[in-house]
Write a protein that holds these residues in place. Structure first.
Motif, PDB file in Angstrom:
ATOM      1  N   ARG A   1       0.867  -1.183   0.000  1.00 35.97           N
ATOM      2  CA  ARG A   1       0.000   0.000   0.000  1.00 35.97           C
ATOM      3  C   ARG A   1       0.904   1.233   0.000  1.00 35.97           C
ATOM      4  NH1 ARG A   1      -4.934  -0.582   3.493  1.00 35.97           N
ATOM      5  NH2 ARG A   1      -5.643  -1.426   1.503  1.00 35.97           N
ATOM      6  N   ALA A   2       0.923   1.954  -1.117  1.00 43.82           N
ATOM      7  CA  ALA A   2       1.809   3.105  -1.296  1.00 43.82           C
ATOM      8  C   ALA A   2       1.076   4.399  -0.971  1.00 43.82           C
ATOM      9  CB  ALA A   2       2.326   3.138  -2.733  1.00 43.82           C
ATOM     10  N   GLN A   3       1.730   5.244  -0.200  1.00 43.40           N
ATOM     11  CA  GLN A   3       1.194   6.564   0.101  1.00 43.40           C
ATOM     12  C   GLN A   3       1.517   7.492  -1.068  1.00 43.40           C
ATOM     13  OE1 GLN A   3      -0.716   6.969   2.908  1.00 43.40           O
ATOM     14  NE2 GLN A   3      -0.357   4.756   2.959  1.00 43.40           N
ATOM     15  N   PRO A   4       0.607   8.411  -1.388  1.00 41.40           N
ATOM     16  CA  PRO A   4       0.854   9.295  -2.534  1.00 41.40           C
ATOM     17  C   PRO A   4       2.001  10.264  -2.270  1.00 41.40           C
ATOM     18  CG  PRO A   4      -1.127   9.962  -1.367  1.00 41.40           C
ATOM     19  CD  PRO A   4      -0.667   8.689  -0.732  1.00 41.40           C
ATOM     20  N   ARG A   5       2.737  10.545  -3.329  1.00 46.53           N
ATOM     21  CA  ARG A   5       3.832  11.508  -3.286  1.00 46.53           C
ATOM     22  C   ARG A   5       3.374  12.772  -3.995  1.00 46.53           C
ATOM     23  NH1 ARG A   5       9.009   8.931  -2.204  1.00 46.53           N
ATOM     24  NH2 ARG A   5       8.492   6.790  -1.651  1.00 46.53           N
ATOM     25  N   ALA A   6       3.907  13.895  -3.553  1.00 46.06           N
ATOM     26  CA  ALA A   6       3.612  15.174  -4.195  1.00 46.06           C
ATOM     27  C   ALA A   6       4.704  15.493  -5.201  1.00 46.06           C
ATOM     28  CB  ALA A   6       3.528  16.270  -3.135  1.00 46.06           C
ATOM     29  N   LEU A   7       4.296  16.106  -6.308  1.00 45.33           N
ATOM     30  CA  LEU A   7       5.258  16.578  -7.298  1.00 45.33           C
ATOM     31  C   LEU A   7       5.788  17.931  -6.851  1.00 45.33           C
ATOM     32  CD1 LEU A   7       3.287  15.629 -10.517  1.00 45.33           C
ATOM     33  CD2 LEU A   7       5.286  14.465  -9.583  1.00 45.33           C
ATOM     34  N   PRO A   8       7.039  18.268  -7.081  1.00 46.36           N
ATOM     35  CA  PRO A   8       8.047  17.456  -7.770  1.00 46.36           C
ATOM     36  C   PRO A   8       8.588  16.357  -6.859  1.00 46.36           C
ATOM     37  CG  PRO A   8       9.057  19.474  -7.024  1.00 46.36           C
ATOM     38  CD  PRO A   8       7.587  19.562  -6.667  1.00 46.36           C
ATOM     39  N   VAL A   9       9.160  15.310  -7.478  1.00 47.58           N
ATOM     40  CA  VAL A   9       9.753  14.194  -6.756  1.00 47.58           C
ATOM     41  C   VAL A   9      11.262  14.240  -6.953  1.00 47.58           C
ATOM     42  CG1 VAL A   9       9.919  11.679  -6.653  1.00 47.58           C
ATOM     43  CG2 VAL A   9       7.691  12.748  -7.007  1.00 47.58           C
ATOM     44  N   ASP A  10      11.987  14.124  -5.851  1.00 45.05           N
ATOM     45  CA  ASP A  10      13.446  14.055  -5.899  1.00 45.05           C
ATOM     46  C   ASP A  10      13.876  12.621  -5.607  1.00 45.05           C
ATOM     47  OD1 ASP A  10      13.590  16.760  -6.397  1.00 45.05           O
ATOM     48  OD2 ASP A  10      13.924  17.287  -4.292  1.00 45.05           O
ATOM     49  N   ILE A  11      14.771  12.104  -6.427  1.00 46.87           N
ATOM     50  CA  ILE A  11      15.274  10.744  -6.275  1.00 46.87           C
ATOM     51  C   ILE A  11      16.591  10.826  -5.500  1.00 46.87           C
ATOM     52  CG2 ILE A  11      16.073   8.683  -7.508  1.00 46.87           C
ATOM     53  CD1 ILE A  11      13.023   9.379  -7.754  1.00 46.87           C
ATOM     54  N   THR A  12      16.628  10.202  -4.332  1.00 45.40           N
ATOM     55  CA  THR A  12      17.815  10.250  -3.476  1.00 45.40           C
ATOM     56  C   THR A  12      18.393   8.873  -3.191  1.00 45.40           C
ATOM     57  OG1 THR A  12      16.467  10.177  -1.462  1.00 45.40           O
ATOM     58  CG2 THR A  12      17.019  12.375  -2.339  1.00 45.40           C
ATOM     59  N   MET A  13      17.688   7.816  -3.577  1.00 46.54           N
ATOM     60  CA  MET A  13      18.161   6.457  -3.336  1.00 46.54           C
ATOM     61  C   MET A  13      17.629   5.531  -4.408  1.00 46.54           C
ATOM     62  SD  MET A  13      15.521   4.252  -2.253  1.00 46.54           S
ATOM     63  CE  MET A  13      16.301   3.077  -1.192  1.00 46.54           C
ATOM     64  N   MET A  14      18.281   4.382  -4.537  1.00 45.20           N
ATOM     65  CA  MET A  14      17.825   3.330  -5.457  1.00 45.20           C
ATOM     66  C   MET A  14      18.053   1.994  -4.763  1.00 45.20           C
ATOM     67  SD  MET A  14      16.780   4.771  -8.378  1.00 45.20           S
ATOM     68  CE  MET A  14      17.057   3.760  -9.835  1.00 45.20           C
ATOM     69  N   GLU A  15      17.367   0.966  -5.255  1.00 37.68           N
ATOM     70  CA  GLU A  15      17.545  -0.382  -4.727  1.00 37.68           C
ATOM     71  C   GLU A  15      17.512  -1.385  -5.868  1.00 37.68           C
ATOM     72  OE1 GLU A  15      14.170  -0.790  -2.046  1.00 37.68           O
ATOM     73  OE2 GLU A  15      13.039  -1.830  -3.592  1.00 37.68           O
ATOM     74  N   ARG A  16      17.974  -2.592  -5.583  1.00 34.37           N
ATOM     75  CA  ARG A  16      17.894  -3.683  -6.557  1.00 34.37           C
ATOM     76  C   ARG A  16      17.724  -4.995  -5.806  1.00 34.37           C
ATOM     77  NH1 ARG A  16      24.156  -4.540  -8.607  1.00 34.37           N
ATOM     78  NH2 ARG A  16      25.002  -4.894  -6.527  1.00 34.37           N
ATOM     79  N   HIS A  17      17.254  -5.997  -6.542  1.00 39.65           N
ATOM     80  CA  HIS A  17      17.056  -7.337  -5.995  1.00 39.65           C
ATOM     81  C   HIS A  17      17.896  -8.293  -6.844  1.00 39.65           C
ATOM     82  CE1 HIS A  17      14.003  -5.545  -3.521  1.00 39.65           C
ATOM     83  NE2 HIS A  17      13.545  -4.958  -4.612  1.00 39.65           N
ATOM     84  N   PRO A  18      19.102  -8.635  -6.372  1.00 43.71           N
ATOM     85  CA  PRO A  18      20.032  -9.404  -7.197  1.00 43.71           C
ATOM     86  C   PRO A  18      19.652 -10.865  -7.397  1.00 43.71           C
ATOM     87  CG  PRO A  18      20.969  -9.016  -5.024  1.00 43.71           C
ATOM     88  CD  PRO A  18      19.698  -8.225  -5.104  1.00 43.71           C
ATOM     89  N   LEU A  19      18.724 -11.383  -6.607  1.00 49.64           N
ATOM     90  CA  LEU A  19      18.383 -12.803  -6.699  1.00 49.64           C
ATOM     91  C   LEU A  19      17.044 -13.067  -7.364  1.00 49.64           C
ATOM     92  CD1 LEU A  19      19.587 -14.013  -3.181  1.00 49.64           C
ATOM     93  CD2 LEU A  19      20.847 -13.975  -5.351  1.00 49.64           C
ATOM     94  N   GLY A  20      16.303 -12.041  -7.743  1.00 50.60           N
ATOM     95  CA  GLY A  20      15.004 -12.300  -8.354  1.00 50.60           C
ATOM     96  C   GLY A  20      14.342 -11.054  -8.909  1.00 50.60           C
ATOM     97  N   SER A  21      13.404 -11.294  -9.805  1.00 47.79           N
ATOM     98  CA  SER A  21      12.604 -10.204 -10.362  1.00 47.79           C
ATOM     99  C   SER A  21      11.610  -9.703  -9.313  1.00 47.79           C
ATOM    100  CB  SER A  21      11.859 -10.691 -11.609  1.00 47.79           C
ATOM    101  OG  SER A  21      10.985 -11.755 -11.288  1.00 47.79           O
ATOM    102  N   GLN A  22      10.978  -8.578  -9.600  1.00 47.23           N
ATOM    103  CA  GLN A  22       9.962  -8.021  -8.702  1.00 47.23           C
ATOM    104  C   GLN A  22       8.899  -7.338  -9.550  1.00 47.23           C
ATOM    105  OE1 GLN A  22      10.992  -4.726  -5.985  1.00 47.23           O
ATOM    106  NE2 GLN A  22      10.019  -5.906  -4.352  1.00 47.23           N
ATOM    107  N   ALA A  23       7.665  -7.837  -9.460  1.00 49.75           N
ATOM    108  CA  ALA A  23       6.553  -7.315 -10.255  1.00 49.75           C
ATOM    109  C   ALA A  23       5.597  -6.506  -9.385  1.00 49.75           C
ATOM    110  CB  ALA A  23       5.792  -8.463 -10.920  1.00 49.75           C
ATOM    111  N   PHE A  24       5.130  -5.381  -9.926  1.00 46.49           N
ATOM    112  CA  PHE A  24       4.151  -4.511  -9.271  1.00 46.49           C
ATOM    113  C   PHE A  24       2.929  -4.417 -10.169  1.00 46.49           C
ATOM    114  CE2 PHE A  24       8.094  -3.439  -7.335  1.00 46.49           C
ATOM    115  CZ  PHE A  24       7.783  -3.049  -6.049  1.00 46.49           C
ATOM    116  N   ILE A  25       1.780  -4.837  -9.658  1.00 45.45           N
ATOM    117  CA  ILE A  25       0.536  -4.852 -10.427  1.00 45.45           C
ATOM    118  C   ILE A  25      -0.490  -4.020  -9.667  1.00 45.45           C
ATOM    119  CG2 ILE A  25      -1.249  -6.314 -11.448  1.00 45.45           C
ATOM    120  CD1 ILE A  25       0.959  -8.637 -11.043  1.00 45.45           C
ATOM    121  N   PRO A  26      -0.889  -2.863 -10.212  1.00 43.63           N
ATOM    122  CA  PRO A  26      -1.828  -2.003  -9.488  1.00 43.63           C
ATOM    123  C   PRO A  26      -3.208  -2.648  -9.383  1.00 43.63           C
ATOM    124  CG  PRO A  26      -1.438  -1.141 -11.692  1.00 43.63           C
ATOM    125  CD  PRO A  26      -0.519  -2.302 -11.521  1.00 43.63           C
ATOM    126  N   LEU A  27      -3.857  -2.423  -8.253  1.00 42.01           N
ATOM    127  CA  LEU A  27      -5.196  -2.962  -8.025  1.00 42.01           C
ATOM    128  C   LEU A  27      -6.304  -1.957  -8.314  1.00 42.01           C
ATOM    129  CD1 LEU A  27      -4.660  -5.100  -4.816  1.00 42.01           C
ATOM    130  CD2 LEU A  27      -4.935  -5.868  -7.177  1.00 42.01           C
TER     131      LEU A  27
END
Length: 170
Positions: free
Chosen positions: A60-86
């Motif tokens: 459950r993602a909380q809404p972000r306000a524009l503008p958005v600043d990107i300060t970090m990134m992540e990765r999953h080295p052992l598997g894919s990750q799918a996001f499907i909106p409901l």
């Protein structure tokens, strides 16, 4: 502050990072005596590295306000990750190629209604960036032994920007 230009999420633009999960252009056929339309094989779920197994989660993602600043990134080295909106709702996607992180190779996308994404194993991405409303996503990713989440802080923030012709209206 550095800026990162947003672009529309399409299968071809996102292909280096994984799959766009959407019905438009998907292989489909009738099942259950013709009462159901099956949209088949929409993403490459890749979670079996080192004995991993598929997990189905709800985020459950909380809404972000524009503008958005990107300060970090992540990765999953052992598997894919799918996001499907409901539900129908806008969200943003920020990615960079798998391997050693290079901020100059980041790309940013805005989604159309009902598009999901499947990040390929090892692809750098920003956590969920929902807009406008609290947004629920089914998330399919890897469970099992081993560290499957690397995070890094960017040396400086990158601000997401939109072209004057962009269809995403703040």
């Amino acid at each position: 502050m550095k800026t990162l230009q947003m672009e529309r999420l399409t299968r071809s633009a996102f292909a280096p990072f994984g799959d766009v999960i959407e019905l438009d252009g998907a292989r489909h056929f009738a099942i259950n005596g013709g009462t159901t339309e099956r949209y088949h094989d929409l993403a490459n779920v890749d979670v079996t590295e080192r004995g991993g197994r598929a997990l189905i989660n709800l985020f459950r993602a909380q809404p972000r306000a524009l503008p958005v600043d990107i300060t970090m990134m992540e990765r999953h080295p052992l598997g894919s990750q799918a996001f499907i909106p409901l539900q129908q709702g806008r969200y943003l996607v920020v990615v960079a190629p798998a391997g050693e992180f290079d901020p100059t190779l980041m790309r940013a996308f805005w989604t159309d209604a009902w598009q999901g994404v499947n990040y390929a194993k090892g692809v750098w991405h920003h956590p969920l960036l929902a807009l406008d409303q609290v947004s629920d996503f089914v998330v399919v990713d890897r469970g099992g032994e081993g560290n499957n989440c690397d995070e890094l802080s960017l040396a400086e923030p990158w601000r997401l920007t939109f072209a004057a012709s962009a269809e995403l209206v703040a």
